[in-house]
Design a protein around this motif. Sequence first.
Motif, PDB file in Angstrom:
ATOM      1  N   LYS A  10      -3.063   5.490  -1.376  1.00 28.29           N
ATOM      2  CA  LYS A  10      -3.630   4.530  -2.339  1.00 28.29           C
ATOM      3  C   LYS A  10      -4.224   3.327  -1.621  1.00 28.29           C
ATOM      4  O   LYS A  10      -3.934   3.074  -0.444  1.00 28.29           O
ATOM      5  CB  LYS A  10      -2.550   4.079  -3.321  1.00 28.29           C
ATOM      6  CG  LYS A  10      -2.039   5.196  -4.225  1.00 28.29           C
ATOM      7  CD  LYS A  10      -1.127   4.636  -5.309  1.00 28.29           C
ATOM      8  CE  LYS A  10      -0.687   5.722  -6.268  1.00 28.29           C
ATOM      9  NZ  LYS A  10       0.188   5.190  -7.351  1.00 28.29           N
ATOM     10  N   GLU A  11      -5.030   2.604  -2.344  1.00 27.94           N
ATOM     11  CA  GLU A  11      -5.613   1.378  -1.815  1.00 27.94           C
ATOM     12  C   GLU A  11      -4.554   0.267  -1.799  1.00 27.94           C
ATOM     13  O   GLU A  11      -3.596   0.294  -2.588  1.00 27.94           O
ATOM     14  CB  GLU A  11      -6.789   0.939  -2.683  1.00 27.94           C
ATOM     15  CG  GLU A  11      -7.979   1.870  -2.628  1.00 27.94           C
ATOM     16  CD  GLU A  11      -8.607   1.887  -1.247  1.00 27.94           C
ATOM     17  OE1 GLU A  11      -8.905   2.982  -0.736  1.00 27.94           O
ATOM     18  OE2 GLU A  11      -8.782   0.791  -0.677  1.00 27.94           O
ATOM     19  N   PRO A  12      -4.714  -0.733  -0.946  1.00 26.76           N
ATOM     20  CA  PRO A  12      -3.809  -1.885  -0.967  1.00 26.76           C
ATOM     21  C   PRO A  12      -3.809  -2.558  -2.331  1.00 26.76           C
ATOM     22  O   PRO A  12      -4.859  -2.669  -2.981  1.00 26.76           O
ATOM     23  CB  PRO A  12      -4.384  -2.810   0.108  1.00 26.76           C
ATOM     24  CG  PRO A  12      -5.129  -1.897   1.036  1.00 26.76           C
ATOM     25  CD  PRO A  12      -5.704  -0.836   0.150  1.00 26.76           C
ATOM     26  N   GLU A  13      -2.643  -3.019  -2.742  1.00 27.29           N
ATOM     27  CA  GLU A  13      -2.466  -3.612  -4.066  1.00 27.29           C
ATOM     28  C   GLU A  13      -1.908  -5.024  -3.917  1.00 27.29           C
ATOM     29  O   GLU A  13      -0.959  -5.258  -3.172  1.00 27.29           O
ATOM     30  CB  GLU A  13      -1.486  -2.744  -4.872  1.00 27.29           C
ATOM     31  CG  GLU A  13      -1.082  -3.311  -6.217  1.00 27.29           C
ATOM     32  CD  GLU A  13       0.048  -2.527  -6.871  1.00 27.29           C
ATOM     33  OE1 GLU A  13       0.253  -2.679  -8.083  1.00 27.29           O
ATOM     34  OE2 GLU A  13       0.755  -1.783  -6.157  1.00 27.29           O
ATOM     35  N   TYR A  14      -2.490  -5.945  -4.640  1.00 30.75           N
ATOM     36  CA  TYR A  14      -1.997  -7.321  -4.687  1.00 30.75           C
ATOM     37  C   TYR A  14      -0.624  -7.348  -5.351  1.00 30.75           C
ATOM     38  O   TYR A  14      -0.410  -6.690  -6.373  1.00 30.75           O
ATOM     39  CB  TYR A  14      -2.987  -8.167  -5.467  1.00 30.75           C
ATOM     40  CG  TYR A  14      -2.460  -9.474  -6.001  1.00 30.75           C
ATOM     41  CD1 TYR A  14      -2.178  -9.612  -7.360  1.00 30.75           C
ATOM     42  CD2 TYR A  14      -2.266 -10.563  -5.167  1.00 30.75           C
ATOM     43  CE1 TYR A  14      -1.723 -10.810  -7.865  1.00 30.75           C
ATOM     44  CE2 TYR A  14      -1.805 -11.763  -5.670  1.00 30.75           C
ATOM     45  CZ  TYR A  14      -1.528 -11.884  -7.018  1.00 30.75           C
ATOM     46  OH  TYR A  14      -1.064 -13.063  -7.519  1.00 30.75           O
ATOM     47  N   MET A  66      -7.603 -10.030  -3.030  1.00 32.85           N
ATOM     48  CA  MET A  66      -7.805  -8.785  -2.297  1.00 32.85           C
ATOM     49  C   MET A  66      -7.481  -9.012  -0.832  1.00 32.85           C
ATOM     50  O   MET A  66      -7.873 -10.033  -0.255  1.00 32.85           O
ATOM     51  CB  MET A  66      -9.243  -8.307  -2.459  1.00 32.85           C
ATOM     52  CG  MET A  66      -9.616  -7.968  -3.890  1.00 32.85           C
ATOM     53  SD  MET A  66     -11.258  -7.258  -4.033  1.00 32.85           S
ATOM     54  CE  MET A  66     -11.008  -5.686  -3.218  1.00 32.85           C
ATOM     55  N   GLN A 123       0.846  -1.187   0.000  1.00 35.18           N
ATOM     56  CA  GLN A 123       0.000   0.000   0.000  1.00 35.18           C
ATOM     57  C   GLN A 123       0.882   1.237   0.000  1.00 35.18           C
ATOM     58  O   GLN A 123       1.646   1.471   0.950  1.00 35.18           O
ATOM     59  CB  GLN A 123      -0.932   0.018   1.212  1.00 35.18           C
ATOM     60  CG  GLN A 123      -1.945   1.142   1.190  1.00 35.18           C
ATOM     61  CD  GLN A 123      -3.008   0.981   2.252  1.00 35.18           C
ATOM     62  OE1 GLN A 123      -2.853   0.245   3.216  1.00 35.18           O
ATOM     63  NE2 GLN A 123      -4.125   1.694   2.079  1.00 35.18           N
ATOM     64  N   GLY A 171      -8.626  -7.774   1.763  1.00 33.31           N
ATOM     65  CA  GLY A 171      -9.797  -7.890   2.618  1.00 33.31           C
ATOM     66  C   GLY A 171     -10.375  -9.285   2.682  1.00 33.31           C
ATOM     67  O   GLY A 171     -11.116  -9.606   3.614  1.00 33.31           O
TER      68      GLY A 171
END
Length: 123
Positions: free
Chosen positions: A41-45, A106, A37, A108
């Motif tokens: 920004k959003e978390p990224e795989y 993801m 992350q 989550g």
Amino acid sequence: QLQASGGGLVQAGDSLRLSCVASGFTFSTYVMAWFRQAPGKEPEYVAIIGLSGDRTSYANSVKGRFTISRDNAKNTVYLQMNSLKPEDTAVYICAADHLNYVGPSMIGGMDYRGEETLVTVSS
């Protein structure tokens, strides 16, 4: 628990190896993944590895530069990062999931999420 380490400040083109040690669950029965992350920004795989290590999947942004591996005897998953770029700068997070799926994921949806380790790549 998942304890990540190995982050640091490096220059573009350098390499780093992240480690994540698991405890409290049967490591060999969980798929392991890395996410990252960047600020704002959003978390990224980033990458994921199957139970025995024979199956792996990577985000396009790191394919060919990063390698995920695991040592079930040591309850540890690794992320070897080569040819680092400034855009790789982020906190990196390891995660575990009981579903035997190896592909883009993801954070989550993972069962366990570990502490972060910061990687900073200067240009």
